[in-house]
Motif scaffolding. Sequence first.
Motif, short mmCIF file in Angstrom:
data_model
loop_
_atom_site.label_atom_id
_atom_site.label_comp_id
_atom_site.label_asym_id
_atom_site.label_seq_id
_atom_site.Cartn_x
_atom_site.Cartn_y
_atom_site.Cartn_z
N ILE A 1 27.29 19.95 28.77
CA ILE A 1 27.45 21.25 28.13
C ILE A 1 28.43 22.11 28.91
N GLY B 1 31.85 23.03 27.36
CA GLY B 1 31.41 24.26 26.70
C GLY B 1 32.49 25.30 26.53
N ASP C 1 29.55 27.34 18.36
CA ASP C 1 29.60 26.20 19.28
C ASP C 1 28.20 25.83 19.74
N TYR D 1 26.34 24.13 16.75
CA TYR D 1 26.76 22.76 16.50
C TYR D 1 26.19 21.81 17.56
N SER D 2 26.22 22.22 18.82
CA SER D 2 25.69 21.36 19.88
C SER D 2 24.19 21.16 19.74
N ILE E 1 35.60 16.08 22.05
CA ILE E 1 34.36 16.65 21.53
C ILE E 1 33.52 15.57 20.84
N CYS F 1 29.87 14.39 22.03
CA CYS F 1 28.70 14.48 21.16
C CYS F 1 27.88 13.20 21.22
N ARG G 1 26.05 13.50 24.38
CA ARG G 1 24.97 14.48 24.24
C ARG G 1 23.80 13.89 23.45
#
Length: 554
Positions: free
Chosen positions: A365, A369, A378, A381-382, A432, A436, A439
């Motif tokens: 993050i 970020g 943002d 979405y995360s 990104i 993701c 993440r």
Amino acid sequence: MLTVDDVLEQVGEFGWFQKQAFLTLCLLSAAFAPIYVGIVFLAFTPDHRCLSPGVAELSQRCGWSLAEELNYTVPGPGATGEDFPRHCRGYEVDWNQSGLSCVDPLAGLAANRSHLPLGPCRHGWVYDTPGLSIVTEFNLVCDDSWKVDLFQSCVNLGFFLGSLGVGYIADRFGRKLCLLATTLVGAVLGVLMAVAPDYTSLLLFRLLQGLVSKGSWTSGYILITEFVGLGYRRMVAILYQTAFTVGLVLLSGLAYVIPHWRWLQLATSLPTFLFLLYYWCVPESPRWLLSQKRNSQAIKIIDHIAQKNGKSPLPDPKMLSLEEDVTEKLSPSFADLFSTPHLRKHTLILMYLWFTSSVLYQGLIMHVGATGGNLHLDFLYSALVEFPATFIILTTIDRFGLIRPLVVSNLVAGTACAVMIFISHDLHWLNITVACFGRMGITIVFQLVCLVNAELYPTFIRNLGVMVCSSLCDLGGIITPFLVFRLMEVWQGLPLILFAVLGLVAGGVTLLLPETKGVTLPETIEDAENLGRIAKPKENTIYLQIQTSERAGT
């Protein structure tokens, strides 16, 4: 002779009682989100520049637009392209002098602006934001920007210290008492944070809030997993953590509506006082009562569960006991976590997995970020990325168990970080996208490791085991803000190398843990030690011995 899981099969594994308790306790999980990641909105750092007396008057006199005012009066980026001079240094110029022109006022003072002396922001800063954050109120920028990292590290330090004490309280005095006490103290501290007069008191309240808030979340987690039967405990544990993601989504909307950090803090703290109603809504865990030899109370709660679920009560239970060679109550001890070879191995591996999860989750993050986009979108979405992670878990663990998905998820997170090292910064969309995937992988790890942790320990040290092992998650949270940004000063890809190594190693050591699919929750240390071995007849477990009055009379 019936085990506790056998009893739950009779009175209802996931009936009306468990569903009501589950939805009620999920509110605790959602309310934990603002405490864990609320710093994103409480301490956001907007674009800022030095406050220079006389600039506003000169701008008004000359009729400058904001862009012209910035162009004429604010230093540009440094020689290497950094924004530090623009944010933290100002021209050493008396802007009140009458000889300044409205067209490039600095031209008459020096042929080249770079020759003009720069000085620190002695009169404060101007912030380009309609809201108010901890950063803008206490001027935590430039030389004091490290205080924002300290603010977040303090809550993680509180988590770390509270994990040990609160975990012991929950196992020694009960999950319900621990939940109510930590909820009350956490709610009071949340309100005190909203009215803190200075940074020092705010830091103190933040630390104390961390001491108790994680204990409340974990007590709710343990309660719900101990209320349901074997066939449902994984599902409710995963969905309980998904409620945290719901809290993230709601937080982004609430922060958009309330841009003032003090009011936002109040809006997230005051509703938590309602959790004190759990005193009447949520009973104590019957499993914990059995481990403490409080059999009559356990029988009453089991009968209550049967009544709520529309099932027949157990026929005249005469004795509810923990059959062992000793008759004393089992009291939790830190040494129990390392008392046998397998428990030692499990504890050390789980500690590492918790630490890795925290560093990768928060580190990713932080690394991606600051994209310059919309803060609230943002964040939203995360947060939404975590919902597919839950779907993947629910569709795989029944078929593959916990260990294999945990291994694969660690490897995905580590591999994603390794791939990001070689992606050009110009390919922002690709960075990104890969981030993701990382993440999502580490989110799956976070949810599964919590579930595995609870299933590897016997009842009387289960809460203590979760709290102690997850304290390494808090240790990771303490060092991650400083770790990431210090390594990025050396090279931007250096933190990603660390993340990749941690994730890949975590995937390897996870293979050393036993699979708990279809295994009854261990009730004793011997049960926990025998996990993963060939099943043997249970000798030490919690039994419900049912004797009818007819048999009692024979």
